[in-house]
Scaffold this motif. Sequence first.
Motif, mmCIF file in Angstrom:
data_model
loop_
_atom_site.group_PDB
_atom_site.id
_atom_site.type_symbol
_atom_site.label_atom_id
_atom_site.label_comp_id
_atom_site.label_asym_id
_atom_site.label_seq_id
_atom_site.Cartn_x
_atom_site.Cartn_y
_atom_site.Cartn_z
ATOM 1 N N GLU A 131 0.536 -1.245 -0.385
ATOM 2 C CA GLU A 131 0.309 0.366 0.318
ATOM 3 C C GLU A 131 0.952 1.337 0.183
ATOM 4 O O GLU A 131 0.657 1.915 -0.981
ATOM 5 N N LEU A 132 1.933 1.040 1.005
ATOM 6 C CA LEU A 132 2.652 2.399 0.634
ATOM 7 C C LEU A 132 3.451 2.696 -0.817
ATOM 8 O O LEU A 132 3.750 3.911 -0.990
ATOM 9 N N LEU A 133 3.836 1.082 -1.093
ATOM 10 C CA LEU A 133 4.411 1.293 -2.537
ATOM 11 C C LEU A 133 3.742 2.508 -3.706
ATOM 12 O O LEU A 133 4.362 3.052 -4.336
ATOM 13 N N LYS A 134 2.476 1.590 -2.659
ATOM 14 C CA LYS A 134 1.841 2.462 -4.319
ATOM 15 C C LYS A 134 1.611 4.169 -4.255
ATOM 16 O O LYS A 134 1.227 4.873 -4.780
ATOM 17 N N LYS A 135 1.259 4.642 -2.349
ATOM 18 C CA LYS A 135 1.117 5.789 -1.944
ATOM 19 C C LYS A 135 2.091 6.166 -3.068
ATOM 20 O O LYS A 135 2.253 7.363 -3.113
ATOM 21 N N VAL A 136 3.524 5.953 -2.940
ATOM 22 C CA VAL A 136 4.638 6.348 -3.375
ATOM 23 C C VAL A 136 5.200 6.556 -4.936
ATOM 24 O O VAL A 136 5.904 7.049 -5.599
ATOM 25 N N GLY A 137 3.823 6.022 -5.586
ATOM 26 C CA GLY A 137 4.101 5.843 -7.033
ATOM 27 C C GLY A 137 5.520 4.750 -7.879
ATOM 28 O O GLY A 137 5.403 4.416 -8.665
ATOM 29 N N LEU A 138 5.233 3.597 -6.716
ATOM 30 C CA LEU A 138 6.331 2.596 -7.586
ATOM 31 C C LEU A 138 5.914 1.143 -6.773
ATOM 32 O O LEU A 138 6.794 0.573 -6.748
ATOM 33 N N GLU A 139 4.430 1.005 -6.815
ATOM 34 C CA GLU A 139 4.041 -0.039 -6.827
ATOM 35 C C GLU A 139 4.842 -1.285 -7.878
ATOM 36 O O GLU A 139 4.837 -2.548 -7.401
ATOM 37 N N ASP A 140 5.172 -0.884 -8.910
ATOM 38 C CA ASP A 140 5.776 -2.039 -10.151
ATOM 39 C C ASP A 140 7.072 -2.228 -10.181
ATOM 40 O O ASP A 140 7.863 -2.487 -10.848
ATOM 41 N N ARG A 141 7.502 -1.770 -9.012
ATOM 42 C CA ARG A 141 9.317 -1.532 -8.703
ATOM 43 C C ARG A 141 9.570 -2.646 -7.849
ATOM 44 O O ARG A 141 10.722 -2.546 -7.155
ATOM 45 N N LYS A 142 8.698 -3.137 -6.930
ATOM 46 C CA LYS A 142 8.824 -4.120 -5.842
ATOM 47 C C LYS A 142 9.559 -4.885 -5.595
ATOM 48 O O LYS A 142 10.801 -4.677 -4.712
ATOM 49 N N ASP A 143 10.087 -5.492 -7.025
ATOM 50 C CA ASP A 143 10.972 -6.651 -7.339
ATOM 51 C C ASP A 143 12.492 -6.228 -7.488
ATOM 52 O O ASP A 143 13.194 -6.905 -8.249
ATOM 53 N N SER A 144 12.439 -5.000 -7.882
ATOM 54 C CA SER A 144 13.483 -4.089 -8.178
ATOM 55 C C SER A 144 14.600 -3.499 -6.973
ATOM 56 O O SER A 144 14.187 -3.989 -5.786
ATOM 57 N N TYR A 145 15.694 -3.617 -6.982
ATOM 58 C CA TYR A 145 16.771 -3.375 -6.503
ATOM 59 C C TYR A 145 17.223 -2.119 -6.700
ATOM 60 O O TYR A 145 17.504 -1.228 -7.367
ATOM 61 N N PRO A 146 17.777 -1.896 -5.039
ATOM 62 C CA PRO A 146 18.044 -0.242 -5.183
ATOM 63 C C PRO A 146 19.346 0.531 -6.175
ATOM 64 O O PRO A 146 19.127 1.856 -6.849
ATOM 65 N N ASP A 147 19.865 0.350 -6.644
ATOM 66 C CA ASP A 147 20.606 0.498 -8.304
ATOM 67 C C ASP A 147 19.918 0.538 -9.218
ATOM 68 O O ASP A 147 20.351 0.803 -10.183
ATOM 69 N N GLN A 148 18.951 -0.469 -9.409
ATOM 70 C CA GLN A 148 18.524 -0.546 -10.563
ATOM 71 C C GLN A 148 16.960 0.915 -10.529
ATOM 72 O O GLN A 148 16.213 1.240 -10.981
ATOM 73 N N LEU A 149 17.413 1.583 -9.518
ATOM 74 C CA LEU A 149 15.787 2.929 -8.873
ATOM 75 C C LEU A 149 16.803 4.573 -9.619
ATOM 76 O O LEU A 149 18.252 4.248 -9.211
ATOM 77 N N SER A 150 15.790 4.898 -9.963
ATOM 78 C CA SER A 150 17.285 6.409 -10.048
ATOM 79 C C SER A 150 17.219 7.183 -8.356
ATOM 80 O O SER A 150 16.772 6.567 -7.556
ATOM 81 N N GLY A 151 17.559 8.477 -8.347
ATOM 82 C CA GLY A 151 17.630 8.738 -7.244
ATOM 83 C C GLY A 151 16.042 9.178 -6.362
ATOM 84 O O GLY A 151 16.331 8.702 -5.620
ATOM 85 N N GLY A 152 15.723 9.632 -7.146
ATOM 86 C CA GLY A 152 14.430 9.772 -6.790
ATOM 87 C C GLY A 152 13.116 8.991 -6.148
ATOM 88 O O GLY A 152 12.445 8.604 -5.286
ATOM 89 N N GLN A 153 13.556 7.161 -7.065
ATOM 90 C CA GLN A 153 13.170 6.149 -6.727
ATOM 91 C C GLN A 153 13.664 6.011 -5.728
ATOM 92 O O GLN A 153 12.944 5.466 -4.415
#
Length: 252
Positions: A131-153
């Motif tokens: 629910e919190l990932l959905k709130k911050v707009g990142l529910e589709d990145r739940k299985d990603s690792y930090p090095d696959q994300l931008s700074g803002g993400q």
Amino acid sequence: MSVLEMNHVKKSFDGKVVLSDISMKVEEGEVVAILGPSGSGKSTLLRCATFLETMDEGSLSYNGEKATVQQEGEPTKYVSSAELNKLKNNFGLVFQNFNLFPHFSVLKNLLDAPVTVQGRDKEEVRKEALELLKKVGLEDRKDSYPDQLSGGQKQRVAIARALTMNPKMLFFDEPTSALDPEITAGILKVMRQLAEEKMTMVIVTHEIDFARKVADRVIFMDGGVIVEEGKPEDVIDHPSNERTRAFLQELA
């Protein structure tokens, strides 16, 4: 009752005074923005409030529960480790450099502390985390690792992770300083939403416009002291202190 109360806090490093007799209260649902030049003691104040640094002198309490025991004229002593750990449940902290676990997926970053530290049910926490990932707009990145994300993400994951602990308040230490302006807007939007939901927050920031619009109270620090504090329209738009005016003119 104040969520946070700090009285007569002093802190020095190698003989250099960084905090000189600071007192601050934060009420439930209040958003406090702390402004000031680099080296003014803002981050050290947050680190003392969250037990990352020990105060030389002063008292600290959350919701009336004391973290310190001070005899007059003696250095500050803290309550036991077990009591401090209990008090840590009162707050979450969002750093400027994210501090995510690189070897954990986004979802595991959110699940780890509530399950291992707070001993909560994994499925219940997982539901909250999604629910919190959905709130911050990142529910589709739940299985990603930090090095696959931008700074803002990464910063949005860090905010969601802090919220999974169900804290009574959040501290933000320059949450957008490492991000470019376009990405910053997304982080500030999440924080504005939290303010609208009456989350108690203390935010060290250089985002003057954000502080003006979102904060209930603004504190201006310089040289390890609180120089001026009050409503945003007073401190930011009509500062009474010359140091505050000079600082705001530099940022304009």
